[in-house]
Write an enzyme that holds these catalytic residues in place. Structure first.
Site, PDB file in Angstrom:
ATOM      1  N   ARG A   3       0.800  -1.235   0.000  1.00  0.00           N
ATOM      2  CA  ARG A   3       0.000   0.000   0.000  1.00  0.00           C
ATOM      3  C   ARG A   3       0.827   1.277   0.000  1.00  0.00           C
ATOM      4  O   ARG A   3       0.364   2.314  -0.466  1.00  0.00           O
ATOM      5  CB  ARG A   3      -0.908   0.004   1.227  1.00  0.00           C
ATOM      6  CG  ARG A   3      -2.320  -0.436   0.915  1.00  0.00           C
ATOM      7  CD  ARG A   3      -3.230  -0.076   2.041  1.00  0.00           C
ATOM      8  NE  ARG A   3      -2.654  -0.524   3.306  1.00  0.00           N
ATOM      9  CZ  ARG A   3      -3.197  -1.457   4.088  1.00  0.00           C
ATOM     10  NH1 ARG A   3      -4.323  -2.021   3.729  1.00  0.00           N
ATOM     11  NH2 ARG A   3      -2.649  -1.807   5.226  1.00  0.00           N
ATOM     12  N   LYS A  31       1.150 -20.134   5.629  1.00  0.00           N
ATOM     13  CA  LYS A  31       0.245 -20.673   6.630  1.00  0.00           C
ATOM     14  C   LYS A  31      -0.241 -19.537   7.534  1.00  0.00           C
ATOM     15  O   LYS A  31       0.435 -18.503   7.561  1.00  0.00           O
ATOM     16  CB  LYS A  31       0.944 -21.752   7.450  1.00  0.00           C
ATOM     17  CG  LYS A  31       2.258 -21.249   8.092  1.00  0.00           C
ATOM     18  CD  LYS A  31       2.603 -21.973   9.337  1.00  0.00           C
ATOM     19  CE  LYS A  31       1.962 -21.391  10.539  1.00  0.00           C
ATOM     20  NZ  LYS A  31       2.677 -20.260  11.165  1.00  0.00           N
ATOM     21  N   ASP A  36       5.219 -24.451   4.463  1.00  0.00           N
ATOM     22  CA  ASP A  36       5.410 -24.715   5.884  1.00  0.00           C
ATOM     23  C   ASP A  36       6.917 -24.642   6.049  1.00  0.00           C
ATOM     24  O   ASP A  36       7.638 -25.573   5.667  1.00  0.00           O
ATOM     25  CB  ASP A  36       4.899 -26.109   6.257  1.00  0.00           C
ATOM     26  CG  ASP A  36       5.051 -26.360   7.747  1.00  0.00           C
ATOM     27  OD1 ASP A  36       6.109 -26.000   8.300  1.00  0.00           O
ATOM     28  OD2 ASP A  36       4.121 -26.904   8.370  1.00  0.00           O
ATOM     29  N   HIS A  37       7.420 -23.524   6.586  1.00  0.00           N
ATOM     30  CA  HIS A  37       8.861 -23.303   6.473  1.00  0.00           C
ATOM     31  C   HIS A  37       9.683 -24.329   7.260  1.00  0.00           C
ATOM     32  O   HIS A  37      10.869 -24.472   7.030  1.00  0.00           O
ATOM     33  CB  HIS A  37       9.233 -21.858   6.832  1.00  0.00           C
ATOM     34  CG  HIS A  37       9.301 -21.577   8.297  1.00  0.00           C
ATOM     35  ND1 HIS A  37       8.186 -21.302   9.045  1.00  0.00           N
ATOM     36  CD2 HIS A  37      10.339 -21.533   9.161  1.00  0.00           C
ATOM     37  CE1 HIS A  37       8.549 -21.100  10.305  1.00  0.00           C
ATOM     38  NE2 HIS A  37       9.851 -21.231  10.405  1.00  0.00           N
ATOM     39  N   LYS A  49      13.848 -26.523   6.598  1.00  0.00           N
ATOM     40  CA  LYS A  49      15.003 -26.591   7.507  1.00  0.00           C
ATOM     41  C   LYS A  49      15.820 -27.844   7.189  1.00  0.00           C
ATOM     42  O   LYS A  49      15.263 -28.936   7.050  1.00  0.00           O
ATOM     43  CB  LYS A  49      14.533 -26.625   8.968  1.00  0.00           C
ATOM     44  CG  LYS A  49      13.875 -25.315   9.415  1.00  0.00           C
ATOM     45  CD  LYS A  49      13.481 -25.376  10.876  1.00  0.00           C
ATOM     46  CE  LYS A  49      12.627 -24.185  11.282  1.00  0.00           C
ATOM     47  NZ  LYS A  49      13.345 -22.982  11.627  1.00  0.00           N
ATOM     48  N   GLU A  74       9.598 -21.561  22.282  1.00  0.00           N
ATOM     49  CA  GLU A  74      10.152 -20.245  21.946  1.00  0.00           C
ATOM     50  C   GLU A  74      10.225 -19.411  23.213  1.00  0.00           C
ATOM     51  O   GLU A  74       9.320 -19.468  24.045  1.00  0.00           O
ATOM     52  CB  GLU A  74       9.255 -19.540  20.938  1.00  0.00           C
ATOM     53  CG  GLU A  74       9.233 -20.203  19.588  1.00  0.00           C
ATOM     54  CD  GLU A  74       8.352 -19.423  18.627  1.00  0.00           C
ATOM     55  OE1 GLU A  74       8.883 -18.681  17.800  1.00  0.00           O
ATOM     56  OE2 GLU A  74       7.115 -19.542  18.739  1.00  0.00           O
ATOM     57  N   ASP A 125      -1.352 -21.853  14.983  1.00  0.00           N
ATOM     58  CA  ASP A 125      -0.121 -21.222  14.490  1.00  0.00           C
ATOM     59  C   ASP A 125       0.991 -22.258  14.276  1.00  0.00           C
ATOM     60  O   ASP A 125       1.754 -22.150  13.316  1.00  0.00           O
ATOM     61  CB  ASP A 125       0.337 -20.170  15.516  1.00  0.00           C
ATOM     62  CG  ASP A 125       1.506 -19.332  15.022  1.00  0.00           C
ATOM     63  OD1 ASP A 125       1.565 -19.053  13.815  1.00  0.00           O
ATOM     64  OD2 ASP A 125       2.364 -18.951  15.844  1.00  0.00           O
ATOM     65  N   HIS A 141       3.514 -26.939  11.593  1.00  0.00           N
ATOM     66  CA  HIS A 141       4.894 -27.367  11.826  1.00  0.00           C
ATOM     67  C   HIS A 141       4.970 -28.697  12.597  1.00  0.00           C
ATOM     68  O   HIS A 141       5.682 -29.618  12.204  1.00  0.00           O
ATOM     69  CB  HIS A 141       5.673 -26.314  12.622  1.00  0.00           C
ATOM     70  CG  HIS A 141       5.657 -24.947  12.008  1.00  0.00           C
ATOM     71  ND1 HIS A 141       5.632 -24.744  10.651  1.00  0.00           N
ATOM     72  CD2 HIS A 141       5.678 -23.706  12.551  1.00  0.00           C
ATOM     73  CE1 HIS A 141       5.640 -23.447  10.399  1.00  0.00           C
ATOM     74  NE2 HIS A 141       5.656 -22.788  11.545  1.00  0.00           N
ATOM     75  N   LYS A 189       5.007 -20.180  23.658  1.00  0.00           N
ATOM     76  CA  LYS A 189       5.772 -18.920  23.666  1.00  0.00           C
ATOM     77  C   LYS A 189       6.163 -18.619  25.110  1.00  0.00           C
ATOM     78  O   LYS A 189       5.492 -19.052  26.044  1.00  0.00           O
ATOM     79  CB  LYS A 189       4.906 -17.776  23.147  1.00  0.00           C
ATOM     80  CG  LYS A 189       4.391 -18.013  21.732  1.00  0.00           C
ATOM     81  CD  LYS A 189       5.059 -17.110  20.740  1.00  0.00           C
ATOM     82  CE  LYS A 189       4.470 -17.272  19.362  1.00  0.00           C
ATOM     83  NZ  LYS A 189       5.487 -17.225  18.303  1.00  0.00           N
TER      84      LYS A 189
END
Ligand code: BG6
Length: 510
Positions: free
Chosen positions: A65, A173, A202-203, A207, A241, A260, A265, A363
């Protein structure tokens, strides 16, 4: 002479170890000024350029934007690369890339902006010889997927009709928020793009340590014979995390830890750990085996005990006081969104019958660590005095996804001395010590694969839908409950420990 004869007899054209260069093409990033683009996508593009893996006719195009010129976006991209790239920043690499950075200003409901983008791709055919090849990366909120897809359909961006080029779409995702919405979205995407042109990211699959599961299991003799319920007691998959929700309050509060991380994952890690050997190493064969596992995943009947979710309260992390979830900016004071989830799954197959798979994510846990721990059964008989083996635990194979990427094998060894005392010891493999190459970032690998048209490391829509089938009943159950509380800096709510204690087990402390 046959044209098939290679000019260099040492080079087998099928040798995948040789770097492959994608076709000249444009990578169009929607949401180009967002967090993901800034922290991951643009740095990954720079790293690929630095490694010489992008073709001369590569163009990075941002769509967002902000009222920016090409130059302003190029400056933003430069800063992102300087800050986020894995490899050293080199002016000459940047100079080459910067000449091929474009920007299209507009919002997603702005027809004229999408017309301009279509016009730009036509121009790039002439200026950069992209031959109609373009990949569109939707780094945007899931709610914006439909409107952007429809715009691409309207403007013909989804199909390169006048040129022989390819068109691909990359979707971040979470893909939908439950089975019904994922199904709708899949139908919409498949209506706009040909299914082979759709890359659901899906990162975690990008890996190296996750791909190493294939090597560990299927390139060795050692592990596969014991990879089953006869020898395995249980499997623990942890993705912890230390960070909180950062600046993503809006997204996170609607999503929560299960949608999430668990839905994608962690279930992908479970599928790779539990799958049968694929007949070959290709997208369809691997997806087929992963899908079979996901279809066999079951939830316990006693969700009260075996599905625990939590929300962090204020606490201490790395010597600093951190706020509780409800005190984070823009989080409603009565939010019931979970920041921690732990669930016991089963896999109803001959190989895994009776083996619990404990998955957890959270988290504000003590540290960032992702690992898969295969816990083996105790030896059926110990010909020692009980006291000699008091310190002997279960054998374990721990696949350290991150950090300290590698594998640890834990087993018992005799303690030197005159007694026959046996205690746990560990044997370690570290990527950083065994190889000289640094591990590429997941996004480098995945962006390159999109440009090369290799879908092996991307889940297909059946996998995504199957994962929602698993998660939906959990979400329905949790919607009727309040999350447990846990102190920031702790390993989650006590209920997560009680869940394993009820089975006579304990979480591994990574
Ligand atoms: C993302 C989640 O998919 O993965 C984030 O949306 C999470 O909440 C991130 O922080 C973790 O990725 P990594 O690669 O740092 O483990």
């Amino acid at each position: 002479m046959s044209s098939k004869v290679s000019s260099n007899p040492l080079r087998d054209p099928r040798d995948r170890r040789l770097p492959r260069l994608p076709d000249a093409s444009a990578l169009v990033v929607f949401g180009a000024t967002g967090d993901l683009a800034r922290k991951k996508l643009i740095p990954a593009v720079y790293d690929l350029a630095n490694r010489g893996l992008l073709p001369p006719g590569f163009v990075l195009t941002g769509f967002a934007r902000r009222e920016w010129s090409d130059e302003e976006f190029a400056q933003f991209a430069r800063e992102s690369a300087e800050k986020g790239a894995r490899t050293p920043f080199r002016e000459e690499v940047w100079a080459r890339l910067a000449g091929s950075v474009r920007f299209v200003q507009g919002s997603f409901d702005d027809d004229a902006a999408f017309d301009r983008l279509a016009g730009l791709l036509d121009e790039l055919d002439k200026s950069h010889g992209i031959g109609g090849n373009a990949a569109f990366y939707l780094s945007i909120p899931p709610s914006a997927f439909p409107v952007v897809l429809k715009q691409m359909q309207r403007t013909g961006l989804a199909n390169a009709t006048d040129t022989p080029g390819w068109r691909r779409v990359v979707i971040e995702k979470p893909f939908g928020h439950d089975l019904a919405s994922a199904h709708e979205l899949n139908a919409l995407v498949d209506d706009v793009f040909t299914p082979s042109g759709v890359y659901r990211i899906d990162h975690y699959l990008g890996k190296e340590t996750v791909q190493n599961l294939f090597a560990l299991r299927f390139a060795n003799t050692l592990f596969e014979p014991i990879w089953n319920s006869q020898f395995v007691d249980s499997v623990q998959i942890t993705m912890a995390e230390d960070v909180g929700i950062g600046t993503r309050a809006g997204f996170y509060d609607e999503t929560g830890a299960a949608r999430d991380v668990l839905q994608n994952h962690l279930l992908q890690l479970l599928a790779l750990t539990a799958m049968e050997e694929p007949v070959s190493f290709g997208p369809e064969t691997i997806r087929t085996e992963k899908l079979k596992v996901l279809r066999a995943v079951s939830l316990p009947t006693d969700l009260d005990r075996y599905a625990v979710r939590g929300q962090y309260e204020q606490g201490w992390l790395a010597g600093a006081r951190v706020a509780g979830y409800l005190d984070e900016e823009s989080i409603p004071a009565d939010s019931h969104t979970e920041t921690f989830a732990a669930v016991r799954f089963g896999i109803e197959t001959r190989r895994w019958a009776g083996v619990p798979f404990y998955l957890r994510t959270g988290k504000r846990l003590p540290r960032r660590v992702t690992e898969i721990s295969i816990v083996f059964k105790k030896a059926p008989h110990l010909p020692f005095d009980k006291t000699d083996t008091a310190e002997l635990g279960n054998n374990q194979l721990v696949i350290r996804v991150q950090p300290d990427e590698g594998v640890t094998l834990k087993f018992g060894s005799k303690v030197p001395g005159s007694a026959m005392e046996v205690r746990d010891v560990a044997m370690d493999f570290l990527f950083g010590e065994a190889f000289t190459e640094a591990l590429p970032e997941a996004y480098e690998r995945l962006i390159l694969d999109v440009l090369l048209g290799d879908a092996t490391l991307f889940p297909n829509n059946a996998e995504v839908e199957e994962s929602w089938r698993i998660i939906d009943p959990l979400e329905e159950f949790w919607a009727r409950t309040t999350p447990h509380r846990y102190r920031a800096g702790s390993w989650g709510p006590a209920a997560a420990d009680e869940m394993l204690a009820a089975d006579g087990r304990r979480w591994r402390r990574p």
